[in-house]
Design a protein around this motif. Structure first.
Motif, PDB file in Angstrom:
ATOM      1  N   ASN A 186      31.102  41.559  41.869  1.00  0.00           N
ATOM      2  CA  ASN A 186      31.833  40.779  41.334  1.00  0.00           C
ATOM      3  C   ASN A 186      32.483  41.760  41.294  1.00  0.00           C
ATOM      4  N   LYS A 187      33.436  41.256  41.173  1.00  0.00           N
ATOM      5  CA  LYS A 187      34.898  41.965  40.757  1.00  0.00           C
ATOM      6  C   LYS A 187      35.140  40.812  39.066  1.00  0.00           C
ATOM      7  N   GLN A 188      34.568  39.803  38.777  1.00  0.00           N
ATOM      8  CA  GLN A 188      35.513  39.016  37.804  1.00  0.00           C
ATOM      9  C   GLN A 188      35.118  40.366  36.663  1.00  0.00           C
ATOM     10  N   ASP A 189      33.215  40.645  36.481  1.00  0.00           N
ATOM     11  CA  ASP A 189      32.731  41.245  35.642  1.00  0.00           C
ATOM     12  C   ASP A 189      32.958  42.295  35.807  1.00  0.00           C
ATOM     13  N   ALA A 190      33.347  43.013  36.898  1.00  0.00           N
ATOM     14  CA  ALA A 190      32.968  44.540  37.004  1.00  0.00           C
ATOM     15  C   ALA A 190      33.436  45.520  36.121  1.00  0.00           C
ATOM     16  N   PRO A 224      33.523  40.901  48.513  1.00  0.00           N
ATOM     17  CA  PRO A 224      34.077  40.923  47.918  1.00  0.00           C
ATOM     18  C   PRO A 224      33.841  38.933  47.654  1.00  0.00           C
ATOM     19  N   LYS A 225      32.566  38.314  45.684  1.00  0.00           N
ATOM     20  CA  LYS A 225      32.436  37.076  45.726  1.00  0.00           C
ATOM     21  C   LYS A 225      33.658  36.499  45.731  1.00  0.00           C
ATOM     22  N   PRO A 226      33.540  35.924  46.720  1.00  0.00           N
ATOM     23  CA  PRO A 226      35.175  34.593  46.318  1.00  0.00           C
ATOM     24  C   PRO A 226      34.723  33.906  45.688  1.00  0.00           C
ATOM     25  N   PHE A 227      36.319  33.042  45.798  1.00  0.00           N
ATOM     26  CA  PHE A 227      36.631  32.845  44.302  1.00  0.00           C
ATOM     27  C   PHE A 227      35.843  30.913  44.066  1.00  0.00           C
TER      28      PHE A 227
END
Length: 125
Positions: free
Chosen positions: A10-14, A63-66
């Motif tokens: 989860n790159k958004q909350d990384a 990575p989690k897809p958008f």
């Protein structure tokens, strides 16, 4: 199409690579608790292999897809599917049974010989 039951970084909350945030997203736990658990196990319990595991997971996982989840309810549903698929399918079945029951009640109400309802419908015409 991306699999919604797969583990993703989860790159958004990384904070660093997104591994702890990915674990939190996968399990439905707050990322802070996952990070504290990993740090506590590494430092206090001296589980140094977690550092190696962290970098291996960061290297291997995608990575989690958008836009993987449309809404927050959608994300909660898929977290429930990952944790207990039978319970999730039972919940869906229960909701569908409830909807079917309500539709049957509506159909019975509208197709019955209800004179008051017939008068209301005629007055609307």
């Amino acid at each position: 199409m991306a699999a919604r039951t797969q583990f993703y970084l989860n790159k958004q909350d990384a904070k660093y690579k997104g591994v702890c945030a990915g674990i939190a997203d996968y399990t439905g736990v707050n990322p802070l608790w996952v990070r504290l658990g990993v740090a506590g196990m590494t430092i206090i319990a001296q589980q140094w292999w977690l550092i190696v595991a962290y970098f291996i997971i960061a290297w291997i996982a995608d990575p989690k897809p958008f836009g993987l989840y449309q809404t927050q309810d959608d994300a909660k549903f898929w977290q429930g599917v990952r944790s207990n698929p039978r319970r999730s399918s039972a919940e869906v079945r229960s909701k569908l049974r409830d909807i079917d029951r309500r539709l049957a009640d509506m159909e019975t109400h509208f197709t019955s010989r209800n004179s008051a309802l017939a008068k209301e419908i005629d007055s609307l015409r």
